[in-house]
Design a protein around this motif. Sequence first.
Motif: not given
Length: 106
Positions: A58-73
Amino acid sequence: MSHVVLRLASGERCEIAAPPGQTLMQAAKSGGVPGVEADCGGSMVCGTCHVIVDEAWFARLPPPCEMEQMILEGVPEPHPRARLSCQLRMEPSLAGLAASVPATQR
Ligand code: FES
């Protein structure tokens, strides 16, 4: 050729080819992995391609963008290590990546 491992809710383990440049979602679809539905085809609007990435990766992945975070919520069972597989582009350093496919995508 890089490979990744996706574990299904049933306990089945799928090892699939994941060529550099493809997204993890594309590799999962090509590999016939059930449970990665990807209704929007990778346009980052549906959330039905999400997977739970193993802690070691998990920590090796580039961080999610804001839109991805919103969808994951908004997925049925949000998880701190969830990512949209359509937003994870494979590269040689991700060879061997392991993740779980959730029991449900909606
Ligand atoms: Fe729809 Fe990934 S395929 S968000």
